[in-house]
Design a protein around this motif. Structure first.
Motif, PDB file in Angstrom:
ATOM      1  N   TYR A  49       0.842  -1.192   0.000  1.00  0.00           N
ATOM      2  CA  TYR A  49       0.000   0.000   0.000  1.00  0.00           C
ATOM      3  C   TYR A  49       0.873   1.236   0.000  1.00  0.00           C
ATOM      4  O   TYR A  49       1.899   1.295   0.686  1.00  0.00           O
ATOM      5  CB  TYR A  49      -0.879   0.051   1.255  1.00  0.00           C
ATOM      6  N   ILE A 121      -5.018   6.281  -1.877  1.00  0.00           N
ATOM      7  CA  ILE A 121      -4.236   5.133  -1.413  1.00  0.00           C
ATOM      8  C   ILE A 121      -4.207   4.156  -2.584  1.00  0.00           C
ATOM      9  O   ILE A 121      -5.221   3.987  -3.268  1.00  0.00           O
ATOM     10  CB  ILE A 121      -4.927   4.432  -0.214  1.00  0.00           C
ATOM     11  N   TRP A 122      -3.059   3.560  -2.814  1.00  0.00           N
ATOM     12  CA  TRP A 122      -2.958   2.606  -3.922  1.00  0.00           C
ATOM     13  C   TRP A 122      -2.438   1.275  -3.414  1.00  0.00           C
ATOM     14  O   TRP A 122      -1.680   1.216  -2.442  1.00  0.00           O
ATOM     15  CB  TRP A 122      -2.025   3.156  -5.004  1.00  0.00           C
ATOM     16  N   LYS A 123      -2.849   0.236  -4.138  1.00  0.00           N
ATOM     17  CA  LYS A 123      -2.523  -1.123  -3.704  1.00  0.00           C
ATOM     18  C   LYS A 123      -1.887  -1.869  -4.859  1.00  0.00           C
ATOM     19  O   LYS A 123      -2.451  -1.943  -5.954  1.00  0.00           O
ATOM     20  CB  LYS A 123      -3.830  -1.805  -3.271  1.00  0.00           C
ATOM     21  N   LYS A 124      -0.732  -2.413  -4.594  1.00  0.00           N
ATOM     22  CA  LYS A 124      -0.077  -3.237  -5.614  1.00  0.00           C
ATOM     23  C   LYS A 124      -0.128  -4.681  -5.157  1.00  0.00           C
ATOM     24  O   LYS A 124       0.326  -4.999  -4.047  1.00  0.00           O
ATOM     25  CB  LYS A 124       1.367  -2.791  -5.809  1.00  0.00           C
ATOM     26  N   TRP A 134      -0.929  -2.806 -10.173  1.00  0.00           N
ATOM     27  CA  TRP A 134      -1.618  -1.817  -9.354  1.00  0.00           C
ATOM     28  C   TRP A 134      -3.120  -2.004  -9.539  1.00  0.00           C
ATOM     29  O   TRP A 134      -3.636  -1.881 -10.649  1.00  0.00           O
ATOM     30  CB  TRP A 134      -1.206  -0.398  -9.747  1.00  0.00           C
ATOM     31  N   VAL A 135      -3.786  -2.277  -8.454  1.00  0.00           N
ATOM     32  CA  VAL A 135      -5.220  -2.551  -8.488  1.00  0.00           C
ATOM     33  C   VAL A 135      -5.970  -1.334  -9.024  1.00  0.00           C
ATOM     34  O   VAL A 135      -5.701  -0.205  -8.613  1.00  0.00           O
ATOM     35  CB  VAL A 135      -5.689  -2.904  -7.065  1.00  0.00           C
ATOM     36  N   ASN A 136      -6.868  -1.575  -9.964  1.00  0.00           N
ATOM     37  CA  ASN A 136      -7.705  -0.554 -10.607  1.00  0.00           C
ATOM     38  C   ASN A 136      -6.991   0.255 -11.677  1.00  0.00           C
ATOM     39  O   ASN A 136      -7.596   1.080 -12.336  1.00  0.00           O
ATOM     40  CB  ASN A 136      -8.283   0.468  -9.609  1.00  0.00           C
ATOM     41  N   CYS A 137      -5.704   0.075 -11.824  1.00  0.00           N
ATOM     42  CA  CYS A 137      -4.960   0.962 -12.718  1.00  0.00           C
ATOM     43  C   CYS A 137      -4.496   0.298 -13.994  1.00  0.00           C
ATOM     44  O   CYS A 137      -4.362   0.938 -15.016  1.00  0.00           O
ATOM     45  CB  CYS A 137      -3.719   1.521 -12.020  1.00  0.00           C
ATOM     46  N   GLU A 138      -4.182  -0.975 -13.947  1.00  0.00           N
ATOM     47  CA  GLU A 138      -3.401  -1.511 -15.045  1.00  0.00           C
ATOM     48  C   GLU A 138      -4.171  -2.426 -15.988  1.00  0.00           C
ATOM     49  O   GLU A 138      -3.697  -2.734 -17.054  1.00  0.00           O
ATOM     50  CB  GLU A 138      -2.162  -2.229 -14.497  1.00  0.00           C
ATOM     51  N   CYS A 140      -7.692  -1.927 -16.435  1.00  0.00           N
ATOM     52  CA  CYS A 140      -9.025  -1.356 -16.560  1.00  0.00           C
ATOM     53  C   CYS A 140      -9.600  -1.571 -17.953  1.00  0.00           C
ATOM     54  O   CYS A 140     -10.756  -1.902 -18.128  1.00  0.00           O
ATOM     55  CB  CYS A 140      -8.991   0.142 -16.296  1.00  0.00           C
ATOM     56  N   GLU A 152     -13.798   1.988  -7.684  1.00  0.00           N
ATOM     57  CA  GLU A 152     -13.038   2.553  -6.573  1.00  0.00           C
ATOM     58  C   GLU A 152     -12.692   4.018  -6.781  1.00  0.00           C
ATOM     59  O   GLU A 152     -12.096   4.641  -5.938  1.00  0.00           O
ATOM     60  CB  GLU A 152     -11.720   1.777  -6.400  1.00  0.00           C
TER      61      GLU A 152
END
Lengths: 168, 306
Positions: A49, A121-124, A134-138, A140, A152
């Motif tokens: 995180y 906040i970001w979660k890998k 990266w959750v939600n980022c890569e 989509c 999110e």
């Protein structure tokens, strides 16, 4: 305790719970988000995180204040981990004390939902196969999925939703 | 060649051990803290102004509402604040000001700014007490950066000794008492009494509301030709794609939207601006807001807390 805080080390819910006690409180509700060993069909080995703390602290405090105002609860707080977490670790804690149980549950739910949507906040995730993302980022653009409380990220409107590990 | 732009830095990271109260929170000029007063004073001369803090001071009530530069070597004293500023914005000069100088006036500060020599490492006043350079009301040029870092790395911490051994433009003070500082409760009482008599006019207006802090840079002091120096911090997937956690750049981008397009091309970011949010100086911002010289911009990828 602070309404919203980050911790680099293990969360200690007993301590936080004690800080919410109040003679007028008839109850306390808490939510703990744990690191799960799978997400979207992939086996997860650990998480990282990361937060933009200057803004995240402000937004987190706003959310907790909104919950207290909206549901009329006595005290509320949220603590979020940053850094590297293993399976089973506590990632986020939300606690609310109130006169009656209904508003405690509601305020608790409000805080965790808003934190997931609004706080930077970001979660890998690191996977068994060696990949990470990266959750939600890569993914989509290539992924669509139902999610029980929407995407999110408010400003983010591709067809895909829901890479987050659901805590609820 | 034009001089590097001038940014302001209020040093507010001291322990105030002799005063036994936070010197930044003292009030000499009406109801405003000495920190806010010094900040406003610098903002009149500088394109952007920041407050130097130790990591543990970031959220304290006196300092939290200001744009901050956090010490990277807390414990090293004022020079840690100066070196952190030189590292964060390496292309600008810093007008550094201690926050325990209640007799300082805008006139004294302007005198320094007007006589700045950007070819030297620093421009400073000569102390009216001992003739040595006064490092904490001085302009530190970008050229000071490497030697300050080397000085710190060698275990030295005295900014005055650093200036004594550097190529510095030294000026005589127009007012011998202008840089008298205040370190004890007795001196504080005496300074308040002196200022209350009114023999020293207030140095700046009463701009005190927090709204004026949200956008520090003042339009009339922006760099020419529409270029502005901005600092961009990267998080998560953007940090990895950019290969860095921050950068300071000169840009013609007028808005965060323009700036993101410029950076997206440069770093090959895969996310489009419609997938992001943006923050300026640690507040959420509109994509069409006007960027100002000295702003810190963060592009916020889709979040995933919880």
């Amino acid at each position: 305790m602070k309404a919203f805080a980050f911790s680099q080390t293990h969360l200690v819910p007993d301590q936080y719970r004690a800080a919410l006690s109040d003679p007028a409180a008839g109850g306390y509700a808490a939510f703990e988000g744990w690191v799960r060993n799978h997400n979207e069909g992939l086996a997860v080995t650990r998480l990282e995180y990361e937060a933009f703390e200057a803004l995240a602290n402000k937004e987190g405090e706003r959310i907790v204040a909104e919950a207290i105002e909206r549901y009329g609860v006595i005290k509320a707080a949220c603590v979020h981990r940053i850094g590297t977490l293993a399976i089973g670790d506590l990632a986020v804690w939300v606690g609310v004390s109130s006169r009656h149980r209904a508003e405690a549950f509601a305020a608790c739910r409000y805080i965790i939902d808003e934190v997931k949507h609004r706080v930077p906040i970001w979660k890998k995730e690191h996977y068994v196969n060696g990949d990470s993302g990266w959750v939600n980022c890569e993914r989509c653009a290539t992924h669509a999925h139902d999610h029980d409380h929407g995407h999110e990220h408010e400003g983010h409107r591709p067809p895909a939703t829901g890479y987050g590990q659901k805590k609820d | 060649m034009s001089s590097p732009p001038l940014f302001g830095l209020v040093l507010a990271g001291g322990a105030s051990t002799r005063m036994q109260r936070d010197k930044a929170a003292l009030e000499y000029h009406g109801q405003q803290s000495q920190l806010r007063w010094a900040f406003n004073l610098l903002s009149d001369s500088c394109a952007a102004t920041f407050v130097s803090v130790r990591p543990d001071q970031r959220n304290d009530a006196t300092r939290a509402s200001f744009p901050q530069i956090v010490d990277r070597e807390p414990g090293a004293g004022p020079i840690a604040g100066i070196s952190a500023a030189l590292l964060e914005h390496p292309k600008v000069a810093w007008l550094v000001l201690a926050c325990d100088l209640p007799f300082l006036t805008a006139a004294t500060l302007n005198h320094l700014v007007e006589r700045r020599d950007p070819q030297r490492v620093a421009t400073a006043y000569r102390s009216s007490h001992d003739g040595l350079p006064e490092p904490l009301c001085a302009i530190w040029e970008p050229a000071a950066r490497e030697s300050v870092l080397a000085y710190l790395a060698s275990g030295k911490q005295c900014p005055r000794k650093f200036l004594i051994n550097s190529d510095v433009a030294l000026l005589d003070l127009p007012d011998a008492r202008a840089l008298d500082n205040v370190n004890t409760a007795d001196e504080y009482g005496a300074a308040q009494a002196t200022l209350a008599v009114g023999d020293r006019p207030p140095a700046t207006g009463d701009r005190t509301d927090s709204a004026s802090l949200a956008r520090v840079p003042r339009p009339e002091t922006r760099a020419p030709a529409a270029t502005r120096t901005v600092r961009v911090q990267y998080y998560a997937v953007l940090r990895e794609q950019a290969g860095r956690s921050e950068e300071t750049l000169d840009t013609n981008a007028a808005t965060p939207a323009d700036l993101y397009e410029e950076l997206r091309r440069r770093h090959d970011f895969r996310l489009t601006s419609s997938q992001l949010k943006v923050a300026i100086n640690a507040n959420f911002s509109e994509w069409q807001a006007r960027l100002a010289h000295g702003d810190t911009v963060v592009f916020i990828p889709p979040v995933a807390g919880g």
